[in-house]
Design an enzyme around this catalytic site. Sequence first.
Site, PDB file in Angstrom:
ATOM      1  N   HIS A 158     -22.978 -25.201 -36.433  1.00  0.00           N
ATOM      2  CA  HIS A 158     -22.466 -26.198 -35.751  1.00  0.00           C
ATOM      3  C   HIS A 158     -22.225 -25.868 -34.060  1.00  0.00           C
ATOM      4  O   HIS A 158     -22.005 -26.999 -33.375  1.00  0.00           O
ATOM      5  CB  HIS A 158     -21.099 -26.669 -36.333  1.00  0.00           C
ATOM      6  CG  HIS A 158     -21.607 -27.364 -37.683  1.00  0.00           C
ATOM      7  ND1 HIS A 158     -21.535 -28.678 -37.933  1.00  0.00           N
ATOM      8  CD2 HIS A 158     -21.842 -27.000 -38.909  1.00  0.00           C
ATOM      9  CE1 HIS A 158     -21.838 -28.992 -39.179  1.00  0.00           C
ATOM     10  NE2 HIS A 158     -21.964 -27.926 -39.695  1.00  0.00           N
ATOM     11  N   ASP A 366     -20.703 -26.743 -25.741  1.00  0.00           N
ATOM     12  CA  ASP A 366     -20.581 -27.677 -26.937  1.00  0.00           C
ATOM     13  C   ASP A 366     -21.929 -27.670 -27.921  1.00  0.00           C
ATOM     14  O   ASP A 366     -22.953 -28.139 -27.375  1.00  0.00           O
ATOM     15  CB  ASP A 366     -19.953 -28.964 -26.715  1.00  0.00           C
ATOM     16  CG  ASP A 366     -19.019 -29.481 -27.646  1.00  0.00           C
ATOM     17  OD1 ASP A 366     -18.986 -28.973 -28.871  1.00  0.00           O
ATOM     18  OD2 ASP A 366     -18.157 -30.242 -27.320  1.00  0.00           O
TER      19      ASP A 366
END
Length: 470
Positions: A158, A366
């Site tokens: 992720h 991110d």
Amino acid sequence: MGRLIVVSNRVATPTETKGSAGGLAVGVFGALKDAGGVWFGWSGDVVSETVANAGPMLEQDGAVTFATVGLTRKDYDQYYRGFSNATLWPVFHYRNDLARYEREEYAGYRRVNAWLAHKLVKLLEPDDIIWIHDYHLIPFAEALRSEGVTNRIGFFLHIPFPAPQILLNIPPHEELVKSMSCYDLLGFQTATDQQAFHDYVTRHARGTVSADGLVEAFGRKLRTGVYRIGVFPDEIAEQAKRYESRQHVLELKQSLEGRKLVMSVDRLDYSKGLVERFRAFELLLERSPEWRGNVTLVQIAPPTRSDVATYQKIRQDLEYEAGRINGRYSGLDYTPIRYLNQQYDRWKLMSLFRESQIGFVTPLHDGMNLVAKEYVAAQNPDDPGVLVLSIFAGAAAELSGALLVNPHDAIGVCEALQRALQMPLDARQRRHEIDMAALRKNDLGVWRDSFLRDLRSMPVRGSGEGGGHK
Ligand code: GDG
């Protein structure tokens, strides 16, 4: 079709899989319901050794079993607080300066992975497919393989996968990548992350990568792919609209007295670029006096990992910056930054997004950033807000309607805010339409289904017909 086994550090509760329409838990649960299966992982509790060893606790919901175990204090400190969140998280987000490495913590990380895998083995059936999530569980497949499991096992990362020169900072980097080669399929958020993994394999592991993503390394063959995680945009739009006239929105609107609203929501994490964001907002007030008293930034930042030292530091830094900027630009009836160190209900967040003129999402690194996607989805198509988005969020590759910024360039970010505040309706609508189309094309279901389709199409390893375990 075999059952699906999902393994993640934390397991959503059966209630969470229903409560937060559009959330990741709902998406994964959808696949579990369809195939039947097990969601396995840590319960979130720190328990005695006796209780930990007695697990897993099983809870049935239709065809899905929620199987959770507690962790001992030592396991929690070494595996979760230590190697996962004080070594892997900072380095994978390019923050070597905030990382530490302790051999004992790494040993604990591997020990907990092996212990969890051992617990799971007893719940497996021969044609199950197994989907492991995230950096806490990199060695999970290796541990399963050493118990004789030959089922198909996939891994989705992720968070970003760092460039090799960065990864080399983690002393056991080679063991980590070798562990990754025990999966059949590795999924990354972006092509950049996938490329970084391939670069490590070819430059540092004497492996090969074919044009279609077949990797050969450490004597094993596996595939890699890019699966950009998404949201269910129409559900978010519906939720944001449904709650737009609720009291919390009306109260906020009243308190703004016609001022423009800039909204940010992030876990309180140094990767999210919060200090840089506050400074860019300060620069807006400094360089554009006409906006003083006329624009408010609402930053919602619920604390996470607050027992990791670097998280205590970011909290202090941010409190200092908010206080300093507010001291400088507040009036008797105006506070430029409303900094809320609290968790809000999801439906409240979506309706606040809809109320605002700017979504301000500027992480320094991110994996994807779902807040950016949620912001776009929550907008009123008749009067949409503008997303100001960091080029370092995975979402930047998809959301071409956003104003893209480099969060290190405070003046550039400030100029993007000025542009967004003044953008005419037709331009905002055009940008919103482009981004909504992108979100619908690649929603959470597409992410989940394409990963699982690719995993199911992988050949089974080892000699066992149709997989299985000893
Ligand atoms: C990791 C990767 C990747 C936030 N505050 C509240 C709240 N949230 C929700 C948001 C969003 C989620 O949490 C955060 O997701 P992000 O993607 O923005 O970031 P991470 O938590 O760092 O997630 C990231 C993601 O995994 C998925 O693969 O995109 O790159 O770092 O849904 O809305 N939700 C509620 N109250 C809050 O106060 N209810």
